[in-house]
Design a protein around this motif. Structure first.
Motif, PDB file in Angstrom:
ATOM      1  N   ILE A  11       9.818 -30.095 -39.412  1.00 45.30           N
ATOM      2  CA  ILE A  11      10.572 -29.180 -38.855  1.00 45.30           C
ATOM      3  C   ILE A  11       9.974 -28.066 -39.155  1.00 45.30           C
ATOM      4  N   GLY A  12       8.229 -28.077 -37.635  1.00 44.48           N
ATOM      5  CA  GLY A  12       7.631 -26.241 -38.443  1.00 44.48           C
ATOM      6  C   GLY A  12       6.792 -26.656 -38.363  1.00 44.48           C
ATOM      7  N   SER A  13       5.201 -26.207 -37.805  1.00 41.68           N
ATOM      8  CA  SER A  13       3.700 -26.468 -38.540  1.00 41.68           C
ATOM      9  C   SER A  13       3.864 -24.520 -39.330  1.00 41.68           C
ATOM     10  N   GLY A  14       4.528 -24.078 -39.275  1.00 43.38           N
ATOM     11  CA  GLY A  14       3.345 -23.147 -41.088  1.00 43.38           C
ATOM     12  C   GLY A  14       2.824 -24.118 -41.623  1.00 43.38           C
ATOM     13  N   PRO A  15       2.809 -22.919 -42.580  1.00 39.75           N
ATOM     14  CA  PRO A  15       2.016 -22.859 -44.052  1.00 39.75           C
ATOM     15  C   PRO A  15       2.903 -24.036 -44.960  1.00 39.75           C
ATOM     16  N   ALA A  16       4.921 -23.681 -44.841  1.00 39.72           N
ATOM     17  CA  ALA A  16       5.203 -24.468 -45.346  1.00 39.72           C
ATOM     18  C   ALA A  16       5.842 -26.368 -44.778  1.00 39.72           C
ATOM     19  N   GLY A  17       5.526 -26.155 -42.879  1.00 41.04           N
ATOM     20  CA  GLY A  17       5.235 -27.391 -42.576  1.00 41.04           C
ATOM     21  C   GLY A  17       4.215 -28.471 -43.068  1.00 41.04           C
ATOM     22  N   GLU A  18       2.875 -27.778 -43.083  1.00 38.70           N
ATOM     23  CA  GLU A  18       2.001 -27.962 -42.968  1.00 38.70           C
ATOM     24  C   GLU A  18       2.073 -28.950 -44.089  1.00 38.70           C
ATOM     25  N   GLY A  19       2.232 -27.696 -45.306  1.00 33.88           N
ATOM     26  CA  GLY A  19       2.169 -28.953 -46.810  1.00 33.88           C
ATOM     27  C   GLY A  19       2.311 -29.829 -46.853  1.00 33.88           C
ATOM     28  N   ALA A  20       3.431 -29.634 -46.353  1.00 32.66           N
ATOM     29  CA  ALA A  20       4.204 -30.780 -46.363  1.00 32.66           C
ATOM     30  C   ALA A  20       4.341 -32.436 -46.308  1.00 32.66           C
ATOM     31  N   ALA A  21       3.953 -31.449 -44.922  1.00 33.75           N
ATOM     32  CA  ALA A  21       3.194 -32.491 -43.729  1.00 33.75           C
ATOM     33  C   ALA A  21       2.026 -33.573 -44.693  1.00 33.75           C
ATOM     34  N   MET A  22       0.929 -32.863 -44.787  1.00 34.42           N
ATOM     35  CA  MET A  22      -0.675 -33.210 -45.177  1.00 34.42           C
ATOM     36  C   MET A  22       0.338 -34.095 -46.367  1.00 34.42           C
ATOM     37  N   GLU A  38       3.088 -23.072 -28.590  1.00 33.98           N
ATOM     38  CA  GLU A  38       2.412 -24.421 -28.044  1.00 33.98           C
ATOM     39  C   GLU A  38       1.329 -25.105 -28.442  1.00 33.98           C
ATOM     40  N   THR A  39       1.624 -24.191 -29.923  1.00 32.81           N
ATOM     41  CA  THR A  39      -0.038 -24.869 -30.652  1.00 32.81           C
ATOM     42  C   THR A  39       0.220 -24.640 -32.253  1.00 32.81           C
ATOM     43  N   VAL A  40      -0.338 -25.464 -32.609  1.00 31.28           N
ATOM     44  CA  VAL A  40       0.605 -25.857 -34.520  1.00 31.28           C
ATOM     45  C   VAL A  40       0.029 -24.119 -35.260  1.00 31.28           C
ATOM     46  N   GLY A  41       0.438 -24.124 -35.987  1.00 27.09           N
ATOM     47  CA  GLY A  41       0.120 -22.800 -37.023  1.00 27.09           C
ATOM     48  C   GLY A  41       1.427 -21.672 -37.758  1.00 27.09           C
ATOM     49  N   GLY A  42       2.598 -22.290 -36.282  1.00 25.69           N
ATOM     50  CA  GLY A  42       3.495 -21.493 -37.486  1.00 25.69           C
ATOM     51  C   GLY A  42       3.182 -19.622 -36.522  1.00 25.69           C
ATOM     52  N   ASN A  43       4.212 -19.165 -37.232  1.00 27.23           N
ATOM     53  CA  ASN A  43       4.156 -17.630 -36.902  1.00 27.23           C
ATOM     54  C   ASN A  43       3.254 -17.255 -37.723  1.00 27.23           C
ATOM     55  N   LYS A  91      -9.388 -14.161 -32.492  1.00 21.52           N
ATOM     56  CA  LYS A  91     -10.448 -15.248 -32.257  1.00 21.52           C
ATOM     57  C   LYS A  91     -10.159 -16.188 -33.430  1.00 21.52           C
ATOM     58  N   VAL A  92      -9.213 -15.044 -34.642  1.00 25.22           N
ATOM     59  CA  VAL A  92      -9.840 -15.218 -35.973  1.00 25.22           C
ATOM     60  C   VAL A  92      -7.828 -16.695 -35.391  1.00 25.22           C
ATOM     61  N   MET A  93      -7.209 -16.256 -35.007  1.00 25.26           N
ATOM     62  CA  MET A  93      -5.771 -16.771 -34.280  1.00 25.26           C
ATOM     63  C   MET A  93      -6.627 -18.540 -34.230  1.00 25.26           C
ATOM     64  N   SER A  94      -7.160 -18.161 -33.122  1.00 23.32           N
ATOM     65  CA  SER A  94      -7.678 -19.747 -31.865  1.00 23.32           C
ATOM     66  C   SER A  94      -8.579 -20.302 -33.051  1.00 23.32           C
ATOM     67  N   ASN A  95      -9.206 -20.261 -33.842  1.00 22.84           N
ATOM     68  CA  ASN A  95      -9.823 -20.564 -35.269  1.00 22.84           C
ATOM     69  C   ASN A  95      -9.181 -21.224 -35.749  1.00 22.84           C
ATOM     70  N   GLN A  96      -8.130 -20.796 -36.811  1.00 19.56           N
ATOM     71  CA  GLN A  96      -6.998 -21.169 -37.217  1.00 19.56           C
ATOM     72  C   GLN A  96      -6.289 -22.229 -36.766  1.00 19.56           C
ATOM     73  N   VAL A  97      -5.906 -22.431 -35.106  1.00 21.06           N
ATOM     74  CA  VAL A  97      -5.081 -23.241 -34.620  1.00 21.06           C
ATOM     75  C   VAL A  97      -6.005 -24.556 -34.192  1.00 21.06           C
ATOM     76  N   MET A  98      -7.897 -24.837 -34.157  1.00 16.16           N
ATOM     77  CA  MET A  98      -8.235 -25.759 -33.938  1.00 16.16           C
ATOM     78  C   MET A  98      -7.979 -26.559 -35.248  1.00 16.16           C
ATOM     79  N   LEU A  99      -8.966 -25.527 -36.336  1.00 15.05           N
ATOM     80  CA  LEU A  99      -8.858 -26.959 -37.505  1.00 15.05           C
ATOM     81  C   LEU A  99      -7.409 -26.553 -38.367  1.00 15.05           C
ATOM     82  N   ARG A 100      -6.319 -26.199 -37.651  1.00 14.94           N
ATOM     83  CA  ARG A 100      -5.293 -26.914 -38.633  1.00 14.94           C
ATOM     84  C   ARG A 100      -4.837 -28.377 -37.068  1.00 14.94           C
ATOM     85  N   TYR A 104      -3.967 -32.132 -38.805  1.00 12.96           N
ATOM     86  CA  TYR A 104      -2.856 -33.172 -38.165  1.00 12.96           C
ATOM     87  C   TYR A 104      -4.020 -34.692 -37.850  1.00 12.96           C
ATOM     88  N   ALA A 105      -4.743 -34.755 -36.711  1.00 13.44           N
ATOM     89  CA  ALA A 105      -5.098 -35.763 -36.584  1.00 13.44           C
ATOM     90  C   ALA A 105      -6.137 -36.167 -37.223  1.00 13.44           C
TER      91      ALA A 105
END
Length: 466
Positions: A11-22, A38-43, A91-100, A104-105
């Motif tokens: 539950i959550g796709s910030g750094p902690a959630g991403e690290g756990a999921a990956m 609406e997009t991944v990356g969390g707060n 712009k940086v936030m948008s790039n981070q969302v695309m990367l993350r 997951y994909a």
């Protein structure tokens, strides 16, 4: 209502959630991630680390342009509005969302966008998805919901001139004056950003010195440089009330002071995001700040449920959260690579930035550990002179007898990068982690890294004279 079976639900796709999921996915587990936004990356990506650091970088460039005599051949100093600088961060936030999203994909992790709500300890409902409510079941659930600014009920945060560290990113103008309440890491960072844009800032500190967990000399250096940019720092103050009107905000302090500014930014405390999870259905009970308690393996008191990141409190850093997530996943899959995250470097992105790891002078003195200090001032290094970044220093604390490195403290440009050299040597075993390493190693010249050699020689010279 659709029901999906998984090995792990995060539950959550910030750094902690991403690290756990990956990490769980890499070990062959079927993983789902639930994200409320609406997009991944969390707060971290949308409201915290990424936007504030991108803002800081842009403001730092503006300061360099406006203060470097060489640029006067190009034109006069320029003024930039906060909304204009914020566009760079977006712009940086948008790039981070695309990367993350690609992470997951690529790892075949299913992402559900909606609000998570526990039905029981192995079942999570995802509400508000494009398909309505969906049900996820799993043996293991990892709570990585992060935190949000603590907002006291007696302050009207709906007022258009009163902000917290999330809503400030919606600021549509540049105030001439600003009150920042709370001089912790977030408050100090935003203080640097706004003062760098030419805003007159009052920084209200509830403590007797800035960032009291830092080495005293580093804390003093930050105070000096903030005051040098016309920041008014007020220590040992507490608010009585905050009044917003059509023209600005008035802060009334318990000491009797009354301060007016165009806008007010609250940066005092965080609350764990557990209140909308129906977490009581699992048997868990958060503390008064919405945080969950865990053991040395990030396990809550309910079997199969882990918690990581800001929702468990200290150290509330993106870097630590990512590692905590990876470690929680390592524990649930039985990996040998589990580690408890307790040695975390501090990175504070003020202007200039601060980074440290290990003991401070105050801690060593209190513990009666015989130590000595080696210092290198950036103004004396060629690389800092070339880059016109002379402010700052590197400080190495080491044991007077064994020469083991006890603490690294850095203030100045690239401090958060420089500290990792010292961190790497501190982690070595036996005699390999002594200050002599820096004397016996050849550094590129000119570099900021050679400050380690200068500081080490200075430190060794101090004990050779005893």
């Amino acid at each position: 209502m659709a029901v999906y079976e998984y090995d792990v639900v995060v539950i959550g796709s910030g750094p902690a959630g991403e690290g756990a999921a990956m990490n769980a996915a890499k070990h062959g587990r079927r993983v789902a991630v639930i994200e409320e936004q609406e997009t991944v990356g969390g707060n971290c990506t949308h409201k915290g680390t990424i936007p504030s650091k991108a803002l800081r970088h842009s403001v730092k460039q503006i300061i360099e342009f406006n203060t470097n005599p060489m640029f006067r051949d190009i034109g006069e100093p320029r003024w930039f509005s906060f909304p204009k600088v914020l566009k760079r961060a977006e712009k940086v936030m948008s790039n981070q969302v695309m990367l993350r999203t690609n992470f997951y994909a690529r790892n075949r992790v299913d992402v559900f966008f909606g609000r998570a709500e526990f039905e029981d300890k192995n079942t999570v409902l995802v509400k508000g998805t494009v398909k309505g409510t969906e049900t996820l079941r799993a043996k293991n659930i990892i709570i990585a919901t992060g935190s949000r600014p603590y907002t006291p009920a007696d302050i009207d945060f709906s007022h258009p001139r009163i902000y917290n560290s999330d809503t400030i990113l919606k600021l549509s103008h540049t105030p001439r004056t600003l009150i920042i309440y709370g001089a912790g890491v977030i408050g100090s960072e935003y203080c640097s950003i706004f003062s760098g844009l030419g805003v007159k800032v009052d920084l209200i500190d509830t403590q007797d010195r800035l960032l009291s967990f830092l080495d005293g000399e580093i804390s003093d250096a930050l105070s000096y440089h903030l005051r040098n940019t016309a920041v008014k720092i007020r220590h040992n103050e507490e608010y009585e009330s905050v009044e917003g009107d059509d023209h600005g905000v008035i802060l009334n302090l318990k000491s009797g002071k009354r301060i007016r500014a165009d806008a007010f930014l609250w940066c005092n405390g965080r609350t764990g995001n557990t209140d909308n999870l129906n977490i009581e259905a699992t048997g868990l009970a958060p503390n008064s700040r919405g945080q969950l308690s865990v053991d040395g393996h990030y396990r809550t008191e309910v079997e199969g449920i882990y918690a990581v990141g800001d929702v468990i409190g200290w150290p509330s850093l993106a870097s630590a959260a990512l590692d905590q997530g990876r470690s929680a996943a390592a524990d649930l899959v039985g990996s040998d690579y589990f580690r408890y995250i307790n040695e975390v470097p501090t990175g504070i992105y003020t202007i200039p930035e601060i980074s440290s790891i290990g003991k401070t002078e105050e801690e060593l003195t209190k513990e009666c550990i015989p130590y000595e200090v080696g210092q290198a001032f950036f103004k004396d290094t060629a690389r800092a002179q070339i880059s016109s970044q002379p402010v700052g220093m590197l400080k190495i604390l080491f044991h007077r007898e064994t020469l083991a490195i006890l603490g690294i403290h850095c203030f100045g440009d690239q401090a958060s990068e420089i500290v990792h050299i010292g961190q790497a040597i501190m982690r070595q075993e036996g005699a390999a982690n002594t200050i002599e390493y820096f004397v016996n190693t050849t550094f590129n010249y000119p570099t900021m890294a050679e400050a380690y050699r200068v500081a080490a020689i200075a430190g060794l010279n101090r004990i050779s004279n005893l």
